[in-house]
Design a protein around this motif. Structure first.
Motif, short mmCIF file in Angstrom:
data_model
loop_
_atom_site.label_atom_id
_atom_site.label_comp_id
_atom_site.label_asym_id
_atom_site.label_seq_id
_atom_site.Cartn_x
_atom_site.Cartn_y
_atom_site.Cartn_z
N GLY A 138 0.72 -1.24 0.04
CA GLY A 138 0.08 -0.05 -0.04
C GLY A 138 0.89 1.22 -0.01
N SER A 139 2.20 1.19 -0.42
CA SER A 139 3.04 2.16 -0.16
C SER A 139 2.88 3.13 -1.67
CB SER A 139 4.46 1.86 -0.26
OG SER A 139 4.80 1.34 -1.34
N PHE A 140 2.08 2.95 -2.65
CA PHE A 140 2.00 3.83 -3.53
C PHE A 140 1.67 5.18 -3.40
CE2 PHE A 140 -0.86 5.33 -7.44
CZ PHE A 140 0.35 5.66 -8.20
N MET A 141 2.35 6.30 -3.75
CA MET A 141 1.95 7.76 -3.38
C MET A 141 2.30 7.86 -1.94
SD MET A 141 -0.62 9.17 -6.29
CE MET A 141 -0.40 9.00 -7.92
N GLU A 142 2.68 7.20 -1.17
CA GLU A 142 2.57 7.59 0.20
C GLU A 142 4.05 7.48 0.79
OE1 GLU A 142 -0.95 6.13 2.37
OE2 GLU A 142 0.38 5.49 4.06
N ILE A 143 4.96 6.35 0.19
CA ILE A 143 6.21 6.26 0.53
C ILE A 143 6.96 6.50 -0.69
CG2 ILE A 143 8.15 4.52 1.44
CD1 ILE A 143 6.12 3.57 3.14
N GLY A 144 8.01 7.30 -0.58
CA GLY A 144 8.80 7.62 -1.89
C GLY A 144 9.97 6.58 -2.20
N ASP A 145 10.94 6.76 -3.03
CA ASP A 145 11.70 5.95 -3.66
C ASP A 145 12.81 5.60 -2.68
OD1 ASP A 145 10.54 6.45 -5.80
OD2 ASP A 145 12.26 7.28 -7.06
N ASN A 146 13.04 5.96 -1.51
CA ASN A 146 14.03 5.82 -0.63
C ASN A 146 13.47 4.82 0.38
OD1 ASN A 146 16.81 5.87 -0.28
ND2 ASN A 146 16.74 7.60 1.28
N GLY A 147 12.26 4.39 0.35
CA GLY A 147 11.83 3.60 1.38
C GLY A 147 11.90 3.75 2.81
N VAL A 148 12.16 2.89 3.50
CA VAL A 148 12.42 2.83 5.02
C VAL A 148 13.89 2.67 5.57
CG1 VAL A 148 11.31 2.38 7.32
CG2 VAL A 148 9.91 2.28 5.36
N TYR A 149 14.26 3.36 6.13
CA TYR A 149 15.73 3.05 6.93
C TYR A 149 15.55 2.92 8.26
CZ TYR A 149 18.79 3.63 2.78
OH TYR A 149 19.47 3.24 1.66
N VAL A 150 16.22 1.98 9.02
CA VAL A 150 16.40 1.84 10.35
C VAL A 150 17.55 1.96 10.76
CG1 VAL A 150 15.87 0.49 12.35
CG2 VAL A 150 14.36 0.51 10.44
N LEU A 151 18.10 3.01 11.62
CA LEU A 151 19.40 3.09 12.17
C LEU A 151 19.30 2.80 13.67
CD1 LEU A 151 19.04 5.00 9.77
CD2 LEU A 151 20.61 6.67 10.63
#
Length: 394
Positions: free
Chosen positions: A240-253
């Motif tokens: 369901g990420s269409f138009m809600e999450i951009g090209d860089n996705g998710v990072y966890v630091l």
């Protein structure tokens, strides 16, 4: 006057329908301002590769295909070409520091790429001296500070009642005036993690921010090895990420310093529902981390077919799926020692400026007050109107 708003709105419709921001950028450039933009970069060398953390003091907007809205996607492509990971963080600045054109965006991109190449060939350290990992609450402001290089800390700024949506430059300038040179100890990050109606900064709010930063400054520096794991969750993995999450996705630091552990979740999106951010933070803190959730304020889809293109994280994305992916990515609690280096650069570009941004806002509200016939023409023939507006009615 209204003629200007008509031209601006015609250009907006053209952009929305055709994915071409060039006409709108012509209008924006007429009222733009020259500005020296500060960009912070950290290079992290891990056992299995390297990563960059980039925090420009700009705003990646204003609209899809216009100005700086493609900044993050372009940087993501550049990082892939360099076979590295890139974590983008939203520094200070609101729409007044949107890059005014694609050309200005590319100036920033090229400056960052050159700095990345320079950092790769520079000296790195694994022992740093900086403020410890700590959380500070001051009035409505919540801060999480993370050591990231010698004498440098990321400071993630959140709000507890108001919406966390941009730290305007006038707020940052007040902070810099109060703290003087000490402000350079910090890389201040707008967490962009609470979407609601009131995102104002009163005098009391600014004072809360200053007091919170002073609290951090008054804490003694600590010298220790920096431990850091940077984990990437591609957008394609998030349902369901269409138009809600951009090209860089998710990072966890995941970070460990001076016997304290933290978890920072960076979602490439345009803000997030507060309950979702709060639940992610709570689940990570249950695992023993001092945690924060931030978004990049990505305007990759803003204005793309109107309101359809402005969705905060949690509108469509399943809360359960996103939390499951984040927690599942932390499948190895061991955090390795890394080597880091830091550089600050500046780029001189045209920015939208306050007048330009509010001109865009007024353009939309004024255009809808026109007669139904003119309004219909704007939607039926946006290309014709935009060309006329841009090249004839001046």
């Amino acid at each position: 006057g209204k003629l200007y708003y008509l031209k601006m709105f015609g250009a907006f419709i053209y952009t929305m329908m055709n994915g071409d921001g060039s006409f709108m950028e012509l209008h924006i450039l007429r009222s733009s301002k020259d500005s020296d933009i500060k960009i912070h970069l950290i290079h992290v060398i891990e056992d299995d590769g390297d990563s960059f953390i980039v925090a420009p003091y700009i705003h990646a907007g204003p609209l899809s295909h216009v100005g700086g809205a493609d900044l993050i996607p372009i940087l993501v492509k550049a990082a892939k070409a360099m076979k590295t990971k890139l974590v983008y963080l939203h520094g200070v600045g609101g729409h007044e520091v949107d890059p005014a054109s694609y050309d200005d965006t590319m100036i920033i991109v090229n400056s960052i790429k050159q700095a990345m190449i320079k950092l790769r060939s520079s000296n790195h350290v694994e022992v740093i001296k900086a403020k410890p990992i700590m959380r500070v609450e001051s009035g409505d402001v919540r801060l999480l500070t993370l050591p990231i290089a010698n004498g440098k800390n990321l400071v993630l700024v959140s709000r507890m009642r108001k919406s966390m949506d941009d730290i305007p430059m006038y707020v940052y300038n007040r902070v810099a005036e109060e703290l003087g040179e000490d402000v350079n100890r910090f890389i201040i990050i707008d967490s962009q993690n609470s979407f609601s109606s009131d995102n104002s900064w009163s005098d009391d709010d600014i004072r809360d921010l200053i007091n919170g930063l002073r609290n951090i400054l008054n804490t003694p520096d600590v010298e220790d090895k920096l431990k850091l794991r940077i984990i990437h969750i591609p957008r394609s993995k998030v349902p369901g990420s269409f138009m809600e999450i951009g090209d860089n996705g998710v990072y966890v630091l995941l970070m460990e310093f001076n016997n304290t552990s933290s978890a920072l979740v960076v979602i490439d999106g345009n803000n997030i529902k507060p309950d979702l951010a709060g639940e992610i933070r709570r689940r990570l803190e249950d695992m023993g981390y001092l945690a924060e959730v931030v978004t990049t304020d990505n305007h990759q889809y803003t204005g793309f077919f109107g309101k359809v293109g402005y969705h905060v994280v949690g509108d469509w994305v399943s809360k359960d799926d996103l939390i499951r992916l984040i927690l599942g990515a932390i499948n190895n609690p061991k955090i390795p020692v890394v080597k880091v280096n830091y550089i600050e650069i500046t780029s001189r570009i045209h920015v939208v400026g306050s007048d330009g941004f509010y001109g865009m806002v007024r353009a939309a509200s004024s255009a809808v007050s026109l007669t139904p016939v003119l309004a219909s023409l704007l939607f039926i023939a946006p290309i014709v109107l935009s060309i006329i507006a841009t090249y004839i009615i001046f």
